[in-house]
Design a protein around this motif. Structure first.
Motif, PDB file in Angstrom:
ATOM      1  N   ASP A  20       0.716  -1.328   0.069  1.00 54.48           N
ATOM      2  CA  ASP A  20       0.026   0.112  -0.168  1.00 54.48           C
ATOM      3  C   ASP A  20       0.947   1.238  -0.056  1.00 54.48           C
ATOM      4  O   ASP A  20       0.541   2.357  -0.654  1.00 54.48           O
ATOM      5  CB  ASP A  20      -0.772   0.055   1.264  1.00 54.48           C
ATOM      6  N   ASP A  21       2.044   1.279   0.495  1.00 60.22           N
ATOM      7  CA  ASP A  21       2.796   2.393   0.705  1.00 60.22           C
ATOM      8  C   ASP A  21       3.692   2.484  -0.657  1.00 60.22           C
ATOM      9  O   ASP A  21       4.499   3.690  -0.639  1.00 60.22           O
ATOM     10  CB  ASP A  21       3.785   2.453   1.972  1.00 60.22           C
ATOM     11  N   ARG A  71      11.467   0.573  -2.564  1.00 58.49           N
ATOM     12  CA  ARG A  71      10.664   0.959  -3.846  1.00 58.49           C
ATOM     13  C   ARG A  71      11.296   0.816  -5.278  1.00 58.49           C
ATOM     14  O   ARG A  71      10.682   0.582  -6.178  1.00 58.49           O
ATOM     15  CB  ARG A  71      10.169   2.386  -3.706  1.00 58.49           C
TER      16      ARG A  71
END
Length: 663
Positions: A20-21, A71
């Motif tokens: 989600d992040d 990420r």
């Protein structure tokens, strides 16, 4: 910078799932653990991973995350990328890497010039290339092969030849193996110059050789102690494949974790008798040295040149002797005569002295395991393992030579500073460097301030700088001068540092001038230093509208040392607390209250406070940024950072400091 080894958690066969992040998580698949050193080469690591994970070598891709960033995946495709990954994980024990590629591993030829550096290991099984090979086999239908003996070089020297690496390896050496021709047959050579730990490590690194259409291929193998290994019988080896090869094959019977005691036992067969062959007189001398240590006797060389060598027992009247000479027809150095019996009852062992090369190799092993070994510790270890009693001077000289081979020349490291400054400014635009060299071309001072640290100070720190001097504890007695700020959480934030040849008013004045050029702020700065250094006049001269205060840490230390009785009331133990309370008081009345309490206990302590310029350190009087809540020793933090590198040349010390600051 990675200190020692970095464990890679190698994952493959799974898939990335977004969270989600926005970060990525990896699920499924298999995982393997490998440890690498700063000397590991990318091609070797890729080959090992391909074989271990059963993936095709050329299709294999390797990626990893930066610490704290899940990420973005970073590609790992060459030696520079590998070193960069190691630097990014400087304080980490492990690093996750993710592999993708076509299934099924197929051995490939990495080239005719194979450079294997000490590197990746899985468990206790090393997967670097073969350590020392040299030999030839002649038989019908077989070609002669010559495989160069692996050489041990200083990591720092290796780095000098390729100056893209600013700081280099602290401990491990580099092994190179050159394959000159292809063959279906190769034999090992017993490397008599190797010390016990080197020999064990080389046996662990030995890989199998698989011959195919493209020539010999290195196939790393695990060191399975339960697995029997094929040896070559003495009867089937021709004279051209000398008896050193037999000794090499005999060594396969040793377990990979053989202790020095077991190796000394093995050295008892380093000299086997008349007719034994060696590659050169140097190999013979090394074998003789180890044979003498194993049997505990001393000897003297009567003749010692490239064509012949003769030795007798050091004890007068003892009949032991040996003679060997070069045999041109067979191209070997052969033992011609050997009288093995001794009648000296170990008398010669009392005066036995090891050769310099042997001693240096032994010490190198110990320094690799623990770089800060002291001479007495090494001497005790050699006495325990080999029965040789050495004096302090012998061991000290051996340590100096061992460090020279492992780390390079301390003196020559200063010559790298111009190149280093150029690379710092090139890699970190906006950074400020200043190198000062004397008229006689000797080093005097080096100033470094990185753009990122200056920007951080200007944007996120209070206008407060602590000035400290830290001895580097090296043979040339350099001093590290530092300017340190505090971040928003009152954490240490290094802004600039310099290495100078001596700490005096002139060097401090020079440092502050460079600091002004690097920082160039319009804010009014507050500087804090030890009162005894007398830096106030230099600070106020160079920095406009600046303030200068005395470090509460050093004042407290001086206050306690100067406490003298008699003591009254609550006694001596209450004085340090009252002193700190008085220093932190923001109102004059509170300051007077605590100083009066001190006076009731010790009038002398009260007088000391009043005589040491309270306007420069008491909050109630000080006009600059308040700082008395910082009571830690900032210099000690820097000393801890460079403790691991204290024995290294100056360039490597600075690089350790740079990596610590950047991390």
């Amino acid at each position: 910078m990675v200190r020692g080894k970095l464990i890679l958690i190698c994952q493959h066969g799974g898939e990335f799932m977004p969270k989600d992040d926005g970060s990525l998580s990896y699920s499924g698949g298999d995982a393997h653990a490998l440890d690498i050193s700063p000397e590991t080469e990318f091609d070797n690591l890729k080959y090992i991973l391909a074989e271990k994970c059963n993936l095709e070598y050329r299709s294999l891709t390797i990626k990893y995350f930066l610490p704290g960033n899940r990420r973005t995946l970073i590609n790992l495709s060459n030696d520079k990328d590998l070193k960069r990954m190691c630097d990014f994980h400087g304080d980490s024990v492990t690093a996750d890497v993710f592999l993708t590629g076509t299934k099924v591993f197929a051995p490939v030829n990495l080239g005719t010039q194979v450079n294997r550096k000490t590197g990746a290991k899985e468990g206790c099984a090393s997967v670097t290339g073969p350590a020392t090979f040299k030999g030839s086999c002649s038989a019908v239908g077989l070609k002669d092969v010559s495989i160069g003996i692996a050489t041990l070089r200083s990591p720092t020297i290796a780095a000098n030849t390729s100056k893209h690496t600013a700081v280099c390896n602290i401990i491990d050496g580099l092994f190179e193996v050159s394959v000159i021709d292809a063959t279906d047959c190769s034999t090992d050579t017993f490397d008599m110059s190797a010390s016990p730990a080197e020999y064990v490590k080389k046996r662990r690194r030995t890989a199998s050789w698989s011959s195919g259409a493209n020539g010999p291929t290195i196939v790393p193998v695990a060191d399975n102690l339960g697995e029997t290994r094929q040896t070559i019988s003495r009867e089937k080896v021709t004279r051209k494949c000398n008896l050193g090869a037999i000794a090499g094959n005999m060594s396969l019977a040793l377990p990979s974790d053989a202790s020095p005691v077991k190796l000394v036992e093995f050295w008892k067969n380093a000299i086997t008798g008349e007719g034994q062959d060696f590659i050169s007189v140097a190999e013979f001398r090394d074998a003789l040295q180890k044979y003498a240590i194993a049997h505990r006797f001393g000897y003297k060389l009567r003749k010692n040149d490239t064509n012949r060598a003769s030795a007798v027992c050091a004890a007068e009247g003892c009949p032991w002797r040996i003679h060997a000479s070069w045999v041109p027809s067979d191209n070997v150095f052969r033992v011609k005569k050997l009288h093995e019996s001794h009648t000296c009852d170990g008398e010669s062992w009392k005066t036995a002295t090891p050769s310099k090369s042997w001693l240096v190799n032994i010490i190198k092993d110990r320094l690799r395991d623990s770089p800060h070994h002291k001479p007495k510790e090494i001497a005790n270890g050699i006495l325990r393992d080999f029965g040789l009693e050495l004096n302090y001077a012998q061991v000290w000289r051996g340590i100096e030579d061992a460090r020279l081979q492992l780390q390079g020349s301390y003196k020559e490291a200063y010559g790298q500073f111009p190149w280093y400054c150029e690379k710092i400014e090139e890699a970190n635009p906006g950074s400020f460097t200043k190198l000062l060299i004397g008229d006689d071309r000797t080093f005097q001072r080096l100033f470094l301030s990185f753009h990122a640290t200056v920007y951080g100070f200007q944007s996120g720190c209070r206008p407060l700088l602590f000035l400290e001097a830290i001895p580097l504890k090296s043979k040339y007695h350099e001093i590290l001068l530092t300017g340190t700020a505090l971040d928003g959480d009152d954490g240490i934030f290094p802004v600039a540092f310099a290495v100078v040849d001596d700490e005096n008013e002139d060097s401090w004045h020079w440092f502050l001038k460079q600091l002004k050029s690097a920082v160039s702020t319009s804010r009014s700065l507050t500087f804090v230093s030890d009162r005894d250094k007398g830096l106030m006049k230099h600070v106020l001269e160079i920095f406009e509208n600046a303030h200068h205060g005395y470090s509460i840490y050093y004042l407290m230390d001086s206050f306690i040392q100067n406490l003298k009785g008699p003591f009254h009331g609550e006694g001596r133990a209450s004085l340090p607390g009252c002193f700190l309370a008085a220093a932190k008081a923001v109102r004059l009345g509170v300051f007077k209250m605590y100083t009066e309490q001190i006076k009731l206990v010790s009038p002398n302590a009260h007088d000391w406070i009043m005589q040491n310029e309270p306007e420069c350190w008491v909050n109630a009087f000080f006009k600059g940024e308040l700082y008395n809540h910082i009571t830690l020793n900032i210099a000690e933090l820097y000393a801890d950072w460079i403790e691991e590198a204290r024995e290294l040349p100056i360039m490597q010390k600075i690089e350790v400091l740079r990596c610590t600051i950047m991390n």
